[in-house]
Design a protein around this motif. Sequence first.
Motif, short mmCIF file in Angstrom:
data_model
loop_
_atom_site.label_atom_id
_atom_site.label_comp_id
_atom_site.label_asym_id
_atom_site.label_seq_id
_atom_site.Cartn_x
_atom_site.Cartn_y
_atom_site.Cartn_z
N LYS A 20 4.92 20.66 -9.98
CA LYS A 20 4.79 20.86 -8.55
C LYS A 20 3.94 19.74 -7.97
N PHE A 21 4.33 19.22 -6.80
CA PHE A 21 3.57 18.16 -6.16
C PHE A 21 2.37 18.76 -5.44
N GLU A 22 1.25 18.07 -5.51
CA GLU A 22 -0.01 18.55 -4.93
C GLU A 22 0.03 18.35 -3.42
N ASN A 39 0.86 -1.17 0.00
CA ASN A 39 0.00 0.00 0.00
C ASN A 39 0.90 1.23 0.00
N ARG A 40 0.70 2.08 -0.97
CA ARG A 40 1.51 3.27 -1.06
C ARG A 40 0.69 4.45 -1.52
N ILE A 41 1.11 5.60 -1.09
CA ILE A 41 0.47 6.85 -1.47
C ILE A 41 1.18 7.36 -2.71
N VAL A 42 0.43 7.59 -3.77
CA VAL A 42 0.99 8.20 -4.98
C VAL A 42 0.73 9.69 -4.89
N VAL A 43 1.80 10.47 -4.83
CA VAL A 43 1.69 11.92 -4.68
C VAL A 43 1.44 12.52 -6.06
N PRO A 44 0.25 13.13 -6.28
CA PRO A 44 -0.02 13.70 -7.60
C PRO A 44 0.77 14.98 -7.82
N SER A 45 0.98 15.31 -9.08
CA SER A 45 1.69 16.53 -9.43
C SER A 45 0.92 17.27 -10.50
N ARG A 46 1.27 18.54 -10.65
CA ARG A 46 0.63 19.37 -11.68
C ARG A 46 1.69 20.25 -12.33
N LEU A 47 1.41 20.64 -13.57
CA LEU A 47 2.34 21.50 -14.29
C LEU A 47 2.13 22.95 -13.87
N ILE A 48 3.23 23.68 -13.74
CA ILE A 48 3.17 25.10 -13.42
C ILE A 48 4.07 25.86 -14.38
N LEU A 101 8.37 5.60 7.66
CA LEU A 101 7.89 5.85 6.30
C LEU A 101 9.05 5.79 5.32
N PHE A 102 8.71 5.56 4.06
CA PHE A 102 9.72 5.49 3.00
C PHE A 102 9.20 6.24 1.79
N MET A 103 9.90 7.32 1.39
CA MET A 103 9.54 8.08 0.19
C MET A 103 10.49 7.65 -0.92
N ARG A 104 9.93 7.51 -2.10
CA ARG A 104 10.73 7.05 -3.24
C ARG A 104 10.29 7.77 -4.51
N TRP A 105 11.26 8.07 -5.37
CA TRP A 105 10.98 8.61 -6.70
C TRP A 105 11.08 7.44 -7.67
N ASN A 106 9.94 7.00 -8.19
CA ASN A 106 9.89 5.91 -9.16
C ASN A 106 9.98 6.50 -10.55
N SER A 107 11.02 6.16 -11.28
CA SER A 107 11.17 6.74 -12.62
C SER A 107 10.64 5.84 -13.72
N LYS A 108 10.39 4.57 -13.41
CA LYS A 108 9.85 3.67 -14.43
C LYS A 108 8.67 2.92 -13.87
N PRO A 109 7.66 2.65 -14.58
CA PRO A 109 7.37 2.95 -15.97
C PRO A 109 6.98 4.41 -16.19
N SER A 141 7.20 8.43 -14.12
CA SER A 141 7.81 9.14 -13.00
C SER A 141 6.75 9.54 -11.99
N ILE A 142 6.80 8.91 -10.82
CA ILE A 142 5.85 9.24 -9.76
C ILE A 142 6.59 9.24 -8.43
N LEU A 143 6.08 10.03 -7.50
CA LEU A 143 6.59 10.09 -6.14
C LEU A 143 5.65 9.28 -5.27
N THR A 144 6.20 8.36 -4.48
CA THR A 144 5.36 7.53 -3.62
C THR A 144 5.86 7.60 -2.18
N ILE A 145 4.92 7.39 -1.26
CA ILE A 145 5.21 7.28 0.17
C ILE A 145 4.58 5.98 0.64
#
Length: 172
Positions: A34-36, A18-27, A118-126, A128-132
């Motif tokens: 920028k992460f939401e 179970n992980r939180i996918v941190v959404p992002s938006r273009l600025i 907690l563990f935060m990770r930048w997943n670049s494949k498949p 690019s998402i930031l997860t916690i």
Amino acid sequence: MMNADPPPGPSSVPTRRNRIVVPSRLIQFGLDEKFESDPYDVDLLGIITPVEYTQHVSALNSALRPARPTALDQAAFYGIGTVVFTAPCAYAVYRRKRKRKKLLMEAISRFNAANPGLFMRWNSKPSSILTIERRTSLHCVSSSSPNYMSPPVPSGRLAPSFSGAGGGEGGM
């Protein structure tokens, strides 16, 4: 008639973290991301509270602020139709991406050090998402890479060591 399928057990049911996918938006007209920080549409899964989520993502966004494009970068980007601005614009984008990646990895490392559960990770494949996610025993943070997850080492076996060129016994 008996059922030929074995009952689901620990080996037959795939487990997903179970992980939180941190959404992002273009600025800045699509030049940066920028992460939401608002947890309204984010499923936190009981991993962290909405207030903690907002604090951590806001701190992450603040850490990434120095890598945002300047007014000069934007002017070079929108003047890209001319040959004069193409090389400086490409160099600015390259420099900004490297700086953003460095700042992101530093911020993730600080988050992981400050939050041992907690563990935060930048997943670049498949993609690019930031997860916690909750930290498990498999999450080993090395000093060289804050996102590296090392595989467990079986007890009683050592990894093979490689010596220099021609490292065989009794060399030639």
